[in-house]
Design an enzyme around this catalytic site. Structure first.
Site, PDB file in Angstrom:
ATOM      1  N   GLU A 210      19.760  30.428  38.444  1.00 21.06           N
ATOM      2  CA  GLU A 210      20.827  31.389  38.153  1.00 21.06           C
ATOM      3  C   GLU A 210      20.672  32.008  36.756  1.00 21.06           C
ATOM      4  O   GLU A 210      20.462  31.300  35.770  1.00 21.06           O
ATOM      5  CB  GLU A 210      22.173  30.677  38.263  1.00 21.06           C
ATOM      6  CG  GLU A 210      23.390  31.535  38.000  1.00 21.06           C
ATOM      7  CD  GLU A 210      24.698  30.768  38.153  1.00 21.06           C
ATOM      8  OE1 GLU A 210      25.757  31.404  38.114  1.00 21.06           O
ATOM      9  OE2 GLU A 210      24.648  29.533  38.302  1.00 21.06           O
TER      10      GLU A 210
ATOM     11  N   CYS B 133      24.897  29.193  43.046  1.00 21.53           N
ATOM     12  CA  CYS B 133      25.589  28.027  42.489  1.00 21.53           C
ATOM     13  C   CYS B 133      26.917  27.720  43.189  1.00 21.53           C
ATOM     14  O   CYS B 133      26.946  27.166  44.272  1.00 21.53           O
ATOM     15  CB  CYS B 133      25.781  28.220  40.978  1.00 21.53           C
ATOM     16  SG  CYS B 133      26.107  26.659  40.087  1.00 21.53           S
TER      17      CYS B 133
ATOM     18  N   TYR C   8      36.837  27.324  35.107  1.00 21.13           N
ATOM     19  CA  TYR C   8      37.408  26.022  34.770  1.00 21.13           C
ATOM     20  C   TYR C   8      36.396  25.271  33.916  1.00 21.13           C
ATOM     21  O   TYR C   8      35.219  25.611  33.861  1.00 21.13           O
ATOM     22  CB  TYR C   8      37.753  25.219  36.033  1.00 21.13           C
ATOM     23  CG  TYR C   8      36.573  24.956  36.947  1.00 21.13           C
ATOM     24  CD1 TYR C   8      35.717  23.878  36.730  1.00 21.13           C
ATOM     25  CD2 TYR C   8      36.300  25.786  38.028  1.00 21.13           C
ATOM     26  CE1 TYR C   8      34.625  23.642  37.549  1.00 21.13           C
ATOM     27  CE2 TYR C   8      35.212  25.560  38.865  1.00 21.13           C
ATOM     28  CZ  TYR C   8      34.378  24.483  38.615  1.00 21.13           C
ATOM     29  OH  TYR C   8      33.298  24.255  39.421  1.00 21.13           O
TER      30      TYR C   8
ATOM     31  N   GLU D  92      37.036   8.059  18.707  1.00 25.23           N
ATOM     32  CA  GLU D  92      37.536   8.464  17.394  1.00 25.23           C
ATOM     33  C   GLU D  92      38.074   9.889  17.432  1.00 25.23           C
ATOM     34  O   GLU D  92      39.160  10.167  16.897  1.00 25.23           O
ATOM     35  CB  GLU D  92      36.421   8.356  16.354  1.00 25.23           C
ATOM     36  CG  GLU D  92      35.964   6.934  16.084  1.00 25.23           C
ATOM     37  CD  GLU D  92      34.691   6.875  15.247  1.00 25.23           C
ATOM     38  OE1 GLU D  92      34.399   5.784  14.724  1.00 25.23           O
ATOM     39  OE2 GLU D  92      33.999   7.900  15.133  1.00 25.23           O
TER      40      GLU D  92
ATOM     41  N   ASN E 259      40.197   8.984   2.343  1.00 26.64           N
ATOM     42  CA  ASN E 259      39.579  10.255   2.715  1.00 26.64           C
ATOM     43  C   ASN E 259      38.725  10.848   1.593  1.00 26.64           C
ATOM     44  O   ASN E 259      37.762  11.576   1.859  1.00 26.64           O
ATOM     45  CB  ASN E 259      40.654  11.254   3.138  1.00 26.64           C
ATOM     46  CG  ASN E 259      41.232  10.932   4.517  1.00 26.64           C
ATOM     47  OD1 ASN E 259      40.661  10.139   5.262  1.00 26.64           O
ATOM     48  ND2 ASN E 259      42.360  11.532   4.850  1.00 26.64           N
TER      49      ASN E 259
ATOM     50  N   LYS F 288      27.317  36.854  43.441  1.00 27.21           N
ATOM     51  CA  LYS F 288      28.062  35.600  43.451  1.00 27.21           C
ATOM     52  C   LYS F 288      29.521  35.875  43.793  1.00 27.21           C
ATOM     53  O   LYS F 288      30.169  36.731  43.172  1.00 27.21           O
ATOM     54  CB  LYS F 288      27.945  34.905  42.089  1.00 27.21           C
ATOM     55  CG  LYS F 288      28.480  33.481  42.048  1.00 27.21           C
ATOM     56  CD  LYS F 288      28.139  32.848  40.711  1.00 27.21           C
ATOM     57  CE  LYS F 288      28.583  31.396  40.632  1.00 27.21           C
ATOM     58  NZ  LYS F 288      28.193  30.772  39.331  1.00 27.21           N
TER      59      LYS F 288
END
Length: 569
Positions: free
Chosen positions: A41, A148, A118, A430, A401, A112
């Site tokens: 593609e 696809c 999304y 984290e 920090n 397509k």
């Protein structure tokens, strides 16, 4: 018919390199007696081109590349992917298209239809959905050419209203070809096989499925192109995470009998779903040996392609003697060569002696260059300068920090001086909880472990050590710590990782809300605490560098949450 599959690694917008690669594969296919060669593609421009598609010059270069390819199609058919201009005034100006070229002419173009919008995909931003469907005759075969996502509308609750294959079936095709840019995540390969095979069984004809390979910033494409015969048997599965080339003889074979569509792959998927829905087994799933092996390979490819395609050659990172920096360093050395990865050890007055020793031993094991720069003098200078403002207030996160930002400044100074790219070492656990310092340990040009949970980082370390001790064993067994105050360990601020990662996975990847999590038997206070940490730290992640994506839901372009919002915060 002999069909060649060219599974290639493209460079977005590098038309000369992409075109040369395609032409070389056409020549090879012709030499091996192929009738047709198939590329993936948007192979002309690379996937995903994103807002480059808004430039007329970019589209013109796509079409110029097609013109350069046409003279090489005298004796062989070629299927490539490229944007195509929509001749109709209404709608978007472009289609995502597959082109079949033969005898120097375009014999057919498929647009397509199912445009994913999304996760990492945003195709409806640029493309008009296809609204005409025609089989393409070629050398006595009738090809159903799709792109696809067009083959993914098979579930009981499909995302799209139209299935291109359903539209093509009245024209009696006898061969399906799908060109794809299907991203990697650590169990997507099995889902992909299931979908391709489901199409074969539903429509009772062979399918040739050509996927791309390589990394484009944060998205990794793993290849694994497939060929199934009409009985649903897999007759070719190409390499993963590597370029590959194959020529396959496609012949019609008898359709499989009705009632056998529930394949072993579907049973395997049901077992995987059962495991991820069982709260007690989530860590087993996340750290499954096959998943970790694929993640390892994807991360190495992600680092290597990022550097090669950006024209970079040398990396730098802060090496703390902890598990995250150790795994990042080992992966970077494998991807770039140890001589090209520089580790900077920056102990403070709170660092334990064994942390420095462990970091030194790691670099000696890997044979990469390293430097030791103590940060205590810089830290004390900051404290002295801030004394009139801090006014003898107690030691707090501010002083913690300052240490992290001091390290960030030092490693960036070396990066700027010698042309290194800083690799970030933060993990997904984290980043999810905000356990990191903006402009300090969250600095970097590329995040290697930002889509890898802490328990998976430990599993990666063990995988890296599968043949010899690369990462010193002491790094694997000591309690994780930022070492920003005396006796500090991560569990002072976070739930134990073996619990935290389960909650995070269910919330981030599985999109389960608080009530579903509590119903799994998780303490309500813990659920509320973790979800609040995730949502109130979106502002930090919004300033973070690109993350190599290895899961089905990574932070970054595939997860778009409001920074200012009250929900679960």
């Amino acid at each position: 018919m002999r069909i060649a599959l060219a599974q290639q690694n493209y460079h977005i917008g590098n038309f000369s390199a992409n075109t040369e690669k395609i032409i070389n594969a056409i020549k090879k296919a012709e030499q091996e007696g192929a009738d047709l060669v198939v590329f993936s593609e948007l192979s002309i421009c690379g996937y995903p081109p994103r807002d480059f598609l808004e430039f007329e010059d970019f589209i013109n270069k796509c079409h110029s590349a097609i013109e350069d390819i046409k003279p090489h199609t005298n004796n062989i058919g070629v299927i490539i992917g490229s944007p195509a201009i929509n001749p109709v005034r209404e709608g978007k100006d472009l289609f995502n298209a597959a082109w079949l070229i033969h005898e120097t002419e375009v014999k057919g173009v498929a647009h397509k239809t199912c445009l994913p919008t999304y996760d990492v995909f945003d195709e409806y931003r640029y493309f008009e959905p296809g609204y005409e469907w025609n089989v393409i005759p070629f050398k006595g075969r009738r090809i159903a050419l799709t792109i696809c996502e067009d083959i993914w509308a098979l579930s009981e609750n499909p995302l799209y209203r139209i299935s291109p294959m359903d539209q093509l079936m009245p024209q009696h095709p006898d061969l399906m070809i799908n060109i794809s840019a299907s991203p990697f995540d650590y169990d997507h390969d099995e889902d992909r096989k299931e979908v391709v095979r489901a199409n074969v069984l539903k429509y009772k004809m062979p399918m040739v499925y050509c996927n791309c390979v390589g990394s484009q910033t944060e998205i990794v494409f793993d290849g694994g192109s497939l060929v199934y015969d009409s009985s649903g048997e897999l007759i070719r599965e190409m390499k993963y995470f590597e370029e590959d080339f194959a020529v396959i003889d496609i012949s019609k074979s008898a359709p499989r009998a009705e009632g056998t569509e529930k394949s072993m792959r579907k049973l395997d998927k049901e077992m995987r779903v059962s495991k991820v829905n069982d709260f007690t087994r989530i860590i087993d799933y996340l750290c499954d040996e096959n998943n970790i092996r694929q993640i390892h390979t994807a991360l190495v490819l992600g680092i290597r392609d990022y550097f090669n395609k950006m024209g970079f050659s040398k990396a730098i990172l802060g090496s703390s003697g902890g598990i995250d920096s150790a795994v990042t360093l080992a992966l970077a050395c494998e991807a770039l060569g140890a001589e090209n990865v520089r580790a900077i050890l920056m102990p403070s007055q709170f660092s334990t002696g064994h942390s420095v020793d462990d970091a030194v031993k790691l670099s000696k094991n890997l044979n990469n260059p390293y430097d030791i720069i103590p940060i205590a003098p810089v830290f004390e200078a900051f404290i002295e300068s801030l004394k009139p403002v801090f006014n003898d207030l107690p030691f707090s996160v501010a002083e913690e920090n300052i240490q992290s930002r001091t390290r960030g400044n030092l490693v960036m100074a070396i990066s700027n001086k010698f042309g290194y790219i800083l690799l970030n070492t933060s993990n997904k656990s984290e980043l999810a909880t905000g356990y990191g310092t903006l402009y300090g340990d969250m600095a970097g040009g590329l995040s290697v472990l930002g889509d890898v949970y802490k328990m998976q980082v430990f599993a990666l370390a063990k995988y890296i050590n599968r043949e010899r001790e690369v990462i010193p064993n002491n790094i694997l067994v000591k309690p994780p710590s930022a070492e920003l105050r005396p006796g500090q360990v991560d569990s002072d601020s976070l739930p134990p990782y073996e619990i935290l990662d389960k909650v995070l996975y269910q919330y981030i990847e599985r999109r389960n809300g608080p009530q579903e999590l509590i119903a799994m038997g998780i303490d309500e206070a813990l659920v509320n605490r973790v979800l609040k940490m995730v949502n109130t730290n979106e502002y930090k992640r919004n300033q973070f560098c690109p993350i190599i994506r290895v899961s089905s839901k990574a932070f970054g372009v595939g997860r778009r949450m409001p920074i200012v919002g009250k929900y679960l915060s």
